[in-house]
Write an enzyme that holds these catalytic residues in place. Structure first.
Site, PDB file in Angstrom:
ATOM      1  N   GLY A 186      -4.796  13.762   5.388  1.00 21.12           N
ATOM      2  CA  GLY A 186      -3.209  13.809   5.185  1.00 21.12           C
ATOM      3  C   GLY A 186      -2.590  14.051   4.003  1.00 21.12           C
ATOM      4  O   GLY A 186      -1.776  14.839   3.726  1.00 21.12           O
TER       5      GLY A 186
ATOM      6  N   GLU B  53       7.326  11.972  15.822  1.00 19.39           N
ATOM      7  CA  GLU B  53       7.177  10.888  17.034  1.00 19.39           C
ATOM      8  C   GLU B  53       6.358   9.958  16.362  1.00 19.39           C
ATOM      9  O   GLU B  53       5.035  10.047  15.816  1.00 19.39           O
ATOM     10  CB  GLU B  53       5.996  11.634  18.026  1.00 19.39           C
ATOM     11  CG  GLU B  53       6.844  12.763  18.819  1.00 19.39           C
ATOM     12  CD  GLU B  53       8.093  12.481  19.674  1.00 19.39           C
ATOM     13  OE1 GLU B  53       7.967  11.266  20.116  1.00 19.39           O
ATOM     14  OE2 GLU B  53       8.748  13.047  20.199  1.00 19.39           O
TER      15      GLU B  53
ATOM     16  N   CYS C 156       1.793   4.882  21.427  1.00 14.42           N
ATOM     17  CA  CYS C 156       2.620   4.384  20.673  1.00 14.42           C
ATOM     18  C   CYS C 156       3.685   3.845  21.606  1.00 14.42           C
ATOM     19  O   CYS C 156       4.528   3.213  21.240  1.00 14.42           O
ATOM     20  CB  CYS C 156       3.460   5.810  20.090  1.00 14.42           C
ATOM     21  SG  CYS C 156       3.314   7.125  21.436  1.00 14.42           S
TER      22      CYS C 156
ATOM     23  N   GLU D 153       4.073  -3.062  14.735  1.00 16.96           N
ATOM     24  CA  GLU D 153       3.008  -2.242  15.649  1.00 16.96           C
ATOM     25  C   GLU D 153       1.846  -2.768  15.543  1.00 16.96           C
ATOM     26  O   GLU D 153       1.250  -2.534  14.499  1.00 16.96           O
ATOM     27  CB  GLU D 153       3.107  -0.639  15.734  1.00 16.96           C
ATOM     28  CG  GLU D 153       2.546  -0.069  16.389  1.00 16.96           C
ATOM     29  CD  GLU D 153       2.672   1.673  16.575  1.00 16.96           C
ATOM     30  OE1 GLU D 153       2.384   1.973  15.288  1.00 16.96           O
ATOM     31  OE2 GLU D 153       2.897   2.126  17.518  1.00 16.96           O
TER      32      GLU D 153
END
Ligand code: NAD
Length: 479
Positions: free
Chosen positions: A210, A252, A286, A384
């Site tokens: 990334g 997202e 998610c 999360e």
């Protein structure tokens, strides 16, 4: 796990040809259950991205001018190709990211089939509506241009298709960078694009880290829009980088979604279903409903039913047909999830079942875990986790439940359980989140999906997802 064959992909798909990475980089793809290598995929650098963006830029004018009906026909051929190879692609995804094969065959590829279908149908709907006139002005849609798509590992092919299919339907060209943890299905998708007759340069695939490949896509001056799915942390960095070029971004991101059970709900239905809403894909979704808010008076009964349901979430290898939880995606992910479980214990949450000891000691396994008496300030109630960990949180009034649900910076999903649908809908309207699942309704891949707050920007799926890939132009005096 002898059924697993090693897949070796050696080249990127650039300008309609298979092109080896310029400096010969390779990524090892490992099975998280055994740590064995299940695949090799090429790993690129800035120069590979530059070649892919040049191909996408060159292909853009002709693709944008191609009649939408022709673009749709190609997408439909890819949809059919995915459907025909469902089990083969699903097994590949299971081997690289850990989902049980039974789940992967039933969900992972089928969702991608639907994304291709619904993007094509949404484009047909748009064509049939014609262009809008506002007084003397005709409002027309132009495809945004070259789209950089960057995707995560948890539903790798679904997340790719949720971007690539509508972008291509709209007339954009694409440079995709899949997750380095689970890249293999992206290469099969490139095969299918080639077989479907997609013109060279319309879809390009480059893999790699990334920080290198992803960031070059985001900052490349010839990329007009970045569509990203992944963590909030990476999303923030991407938004910052994209802002330098004032690029359009769709993000997202993560979630910490609340599932509110009202006192009139049938617990025998709601609680087993609520565990599924948290544990599906081994909790790596998610939109996982990872906070279960229940009336305090029902807490003991909810805990009993949750423990009973959790016992049915058998942990096993991907190939084990009885496994409902596979390994999580990697040893790093396992370490992170077990760390959250330890923090829950240390901060005083009550462990009902599961815990920090891996149920199978080779591989990245985590037990189905349920905590109760979780308070809104605990780490496991705010962050999360991305693993099979449910936090039960008692509430005294419905207003308090709404306050707890809305108290996190995320807003991706939510749930409400009630015997009275109107009451459930009224409560759902009070939740600051992009979707609310009422009484366990299955996901509708034609309805908009996306986040409030730190869960992202923009929407995916169906018509709303398609609309993201257009610029709007007013032709004054055209009518
Ligand atoms: P991640 O953010 O680490 O990586 C996602 C992708 O972004 C990978 O391809 C990665 O290589 C790339 N990337 C990472 N840093 C980058 C950078 N600085 N610049 C450009 N690209 C970069 O996420 P992950 O661990 O692969 O996936 C899990 C996360 O994804 C979870 O937080 C989850 O909630 C989120 N997610 C969100 C949705 C949604 O629709 N909202 C769906 C699935 C997953």
């Amino acid at each position: 796990m002898k059924e697993i064959a090693m897949i070796e992909r050696k080249a990127f798909y650039i300008g309609g040809a298979w092109v080896p990475p310029i400096d010969g980089g390779v990524t090892e793809v490992r099975n998280p259950a055994t740590d064995e290598i299940v695949g090799l995929s090429p790993s690129g650098t800035v120069a590979d991205v530059d070649a892919a963006v040049a191909a996408a830029r060159a292909a853009f004018p002709a693709w944008a001018a191609t009649p939408a009906t022709e673009r749709i026909a190609i997408l439909d051929r890819v949809r059919d190709g995915l459907r025909a190879r469902n089990d083969e692609i699903a097994d590949l995804i299971s081997d690289e990211m850990g989902a049980p094969r039974a789940f992967s065959r039933g969900a992972h590829v089928k969702m991608a089939v639907s994304n291709f279908d619904f993007a094509a149908r949404a484009m047909e709907e748009l064509l049939s509506e014609g262009e809008e006139a506002i007084g003397p002005t005709l409002v027309v849609r132009d495809p945004v241009g070259v789209v950089g798509a960057i995707t995560p590992w948890n539903f790798p092919l679904h997340q790719i298709s949720a971007k690539v299919a509508p972008a291509l339907a709209a007339g954009c060209t694409v440079v995709l960078k899949p997750s380095e943890v689970a890249p293999l299905s992206a290469y099969v998708l490139a095969d299918l694009f080639a077989e479907a007759g997609l013109p060279g340069g319309v879809f390009n695939l480059v893999g790699g880290p990334g920080r290198v490949v992803g960031e070059r896509i985001v900052t490349h001056p010839d990329v007009d829009m970045v569509s990203f799915t992944g963590s909030t942390q990476a999303g923030r960095r991407i938004a910052e980088l994209a802002a330098q070029g004032l690029k359009k971004v769709a993000l997202e991101l993560g979630g910490k979604s609340a599932n509110i059970v009202l006192e009139d709900a049938d617990l025998s239905v709601a609680i087993p279903a609520a565990l599924k809403q948290c544990y599906a894909n081994t909790g790596q979704a998610c939109a996982a409903l990872s906070r279960l808010l229940v009336p305090r008076s029902m807490l003991a009964e909810v805990e009993r039913l949750a423990a009973e349901a959790a016992a049915t979430w058998t942990v096993g290898y991907q190939t084990d047909p009885s496994a409902k939880l596979g390994p999580v995606a990697s040893p790093d992910q396992q370490k992170s999830v077990l760390g959250f479980i330890e923090s829950g214990i240390a901060e005083g949450a009550r462990l009902i079942t599961g815990g920090p000891t891996p149920p199978i000691d080779t591989g990245a396994f985590v037990s189905a875990t349920v905590f109760s008496d979780v308070s809104p300030d605990m780490t496991i109630a705010r962050e999360e986790i991305f693993g099979p960990v449910l936090s039960i949180m008692p509430y005294d009034t419905v207003d308090e439940a709404v306050e707890i649900a809305n108290s996190v910076p995320y807003g991706l999903s939510g749930g409400v359980w009630s015997a009275d649908r109107d009451r459930a809908v009224a409560l759902a309207r009070r939740l600051r989140t992009g979707q609310v699942v009422i009484n366990g309704e299955p996901l509708n891949l034609r309805a908009p999906f996306g986040g409030y707050g730190q869960s992202g920007l923009g929407r995916e799926y169906g018509r709303y997802g398609l609309e993201e890939f257009f610029e709007i132009k007013s032709l004054q005096g055209a009518v």
